[in-house]
Design a protein around this motif. Structure first.
Motif, PDB file in Angstrom:
ATOM      1  N   PRO A  62       0.486  -1.533   0.233  1.00  0.00           N
ATOM      2  CA  PRO A  62       0.308   0.173  -0.132  1.00  0.00           C
ATOM      3  C   PRO A  62       0.823   1.248   0.195  1.00  0.00           C
ATOM      4  CG  PRO A  62      -0.045  -0.717   2.320  1.00  0.00           C
ATOM      5  CD  PRO A  62       0.904  -1.889   1.747  1.00  0.00           C
ATOM      6  N   LEU A  63       0.816   1.940  -0.812  1.00  0.00           N
ATOM      7  CA  LEU A  63       0.982   3.271  -0.786  1.00  0.00           C
ATOM      8  C   LEU A  63       1.486   4.578   0.298  1.00  0.00           C
ATOM      9  CD1 LEU A  63       0.283   4.210  -4.425  1.00  0.00           C
ATOM     10  CD2 LEU A  63       2.638   3.344  -4.070  1.00  0.00           C
ATOM     11  N   ASN A  64       0.173   4.578   1.014  1.00  0.00           N
ATOM     12  CA  ASN A  64      -0.444   5.419   2.034  1.00  0.00           C
ATOM     13  C   ASN A  64      -1.504   4.118   3.216  1.00  0.00           C
ATOM     14  OD1 ASN A  64      -2.879   5.830   0.651  1.00  0.00           O
ATOM     15  ND2 ASN A  64      -0.875   7.629  -0.337  1.00  0.00           N
ATOM     16  N   LYS A  65      -1.737   5.434   3.952  1.00  0.00           N
ATOM     17  CA  LYS A  65      -2.634   4.098   5.012  1.00  0.00           C
ATOM     18  C   LYS A  65      -4.425   4.793   3.195  1.00  0.00           C
ATOM     19  CE  LYS A  65      -5.924   6.123   8.133  1.00  0.00           C
ATOM     20  NZ  LYS A  65      -5.683   6.757   9.911  1.00  0.00           N
ATOM     21  N   LEU A  73      -6.893   1.602   3.458  1.00  0.00           N
ATOM     22  CA  LEU A  73      -8.053   1.704   3.604  1.00  0.00           C
ATOM     23  C   LEU A  73      -9.280   1.068   2.425  1.00  0.00           C
ATOM     24  CD1 LEU A  73      -7.866   4.653   5.734  1.00  0.00           C
ATOM     25  CD2 LEU A  73      -8.077   1.579   6.531  1.00  0.00           C
ATOM     26  N   SER A  74      -8.824   1.221   1.064  1.00  0.00           N
ATOM     27  CA  SER A  74      -9.534   1.147   0.247  1.00  0.00           C
ATOM     28  C   SER A  74      -9.741  -0.545  -0.227  1.00  0.00           C
ATOM     29  CB  SER A  74      -9.058   1.712  -1.165  1.00  0.00           C
ATOM     30  OG  SER A  74      -7.659   1.279  -1.349  1.00  0.00           O
ATOM     31  N   GLY A  97      -9.030  -3.373   4.860  1.00  0.00           N
ATOM     32  CA  GLY A  97      -7.910  -2.624   4.736  1.00  0.00           C
ATOM     33  C   GLY A  97      -7.832  -1.707   6.285  1.00  0.00           C
ATOM     34  N   GLY A  98      -9.236  -1.371   6.847  1.00  0.00           N
ATOM     35  CA  GLY A  98      -9.058  -1.571   8.151  1.00  0.00           C
ATOM     36  C   GLY A  98      -8.733  -1.598   9.020  1.00  0.00           C
TER      37      GLY A  98
END
Length: 316
Positions: A79-82, A86-87, A91-92
């Motif tokens: 994942p590039l970032n949070k 989350l997407s 992911g959450g």
């Protein structure tokens, strides 16, 4: 950078499991130790000095908080970032685990204060050998169930990736490899490829050395460190041979196999035997009666090894 003392500690704690796991491969304890030094040596070399169990130290080996910073800058894989994490489905849940992993590790290891201060930061690498969170997309349960916390699980994935590295550079049929060749395999382990013309100057570059150069240095240092694994002592142990461990009538392979003990079998070591004290006389029922002998490389203290489905294989 892990010192000779750090490496000695690591080998003392994990050499038995590693020796069993690399049986039948061209790898050895020092090669695997070199990978551990490069991947999480900066973490476990600090954790080992805290008042923590071996299991807890292995569980806290997480790292890599770098996010995407633009094309060719920072993290480029999922994942590039949070927001990217989350997407994705679940992911959450993963972010909650990843954030807690960072906070738990940073409570003992200096240098992560800045990352912890930013609520969106989390760890991307998991386990002593750092399985990357990009694999969450294909194997979410490994991360969500925290399988990386067990040394046996993270070692299993390390060996699978090293096997792919062997194939990448055409050494998959070899029964042994040189230290230089191992460093080349490690580069493929790190990057997915290898260019012979670049030698060891490949893989992650920290501004001083490349990944391949560090592996070569750590391997040379590990080879200079003599360390015996902890001696077998009377007490409860667990079988870690995936295909089962032979219970024999005496302390040696020349003795008849009485039965095969399944992986995760708990047994009581009563005495040490064999010419090199590497066989254990055991009591299976904890009733004071002796049942036979098992090879000591395929058992570990029950207190330091929660049940795991990923075990090593007893050769022969």
């Amino acid at each position: 950078m892990p010192s000779a003392d750090d490496i000695g500690w690591f080998k003392q704690q994990f050499a038995t499991q590693i020796t069993a796991a690399v049986s039948g491969t061209p790898f050895d304890v020092d090669m695997i130790t070199a990978i551990a030094c490069q991947e999480t040596g900066s973490i476990w070399s600090v954790l080992r000095k805290a008042n923590l169990s071996i299991d807890r130290i292995a569980a806290l080996c997480v790292g890599d908080t770098i996010d995407y910073k633009g094309p060719h800058k920072g993290r480029q894989a999922f994942p590039l970032n949070k927001a990217d994490l989350l997407s994705k489905p679940r992911g959450g849940e993963m972010f909650t685990i990843a954030r807690a992993a960072l906070e738990d590790m940073a409570a003992y290891v200096p240098g992560y204060e800045g990352a912890v201060a930013k609520a969106e930061k989390f760890c991307h690498g998991y386990g002593v050998f750092q399985r990357d969170l990009q694999f969450f997309l294909e194997d979410p349960d490994y991360f969500l169930d925290k399988k990386y916390e067990l040394f046996s699980n993270t070692l299993d994935h390390c060996l699978k990736e090293l096997a792919r590295g062997l194939k990448t550079i055409g050494l998959e049929a070899r029964k042994s490899i040189s230290d230089y060749e191992f460093a080349c395999v490690a580069i493929a382990y790190n990057t997915g490829g290898f260019k012979a013309s670049k030698g060891l100057k490949q893989g992650y570059f920290d501004g001083t050395k490349y990944y391949g150069e560090y592996i070569a240095d750590y391997l040379a240092l590990s080879r200079s460190v003599e360390s015996e694994p902890p001696a077998i002592t009377p007490g409860p142990y667990v079988v870690i041979a995936r295909g089962g461990l032979k219970l024999r009538g005496g302390p040696g392979t020349e003795f008849q196999a009485l039965q095969t003990l399944p992986a995760n079998t708990t047994l009581q070591v009563v005495a040490i035997a064999g010419p090199d004290n590497n066989w254990a006389q055991v009591d299976l029922e904890n009733d004071g009666l002796l049942d036979g002998y098992v090879f000591g490389a395929f058992i570990v203290p029950a207190a330091s090894h929660p049940n795991s489905t990923e075990m090593v294989i007893e050769p022969g």
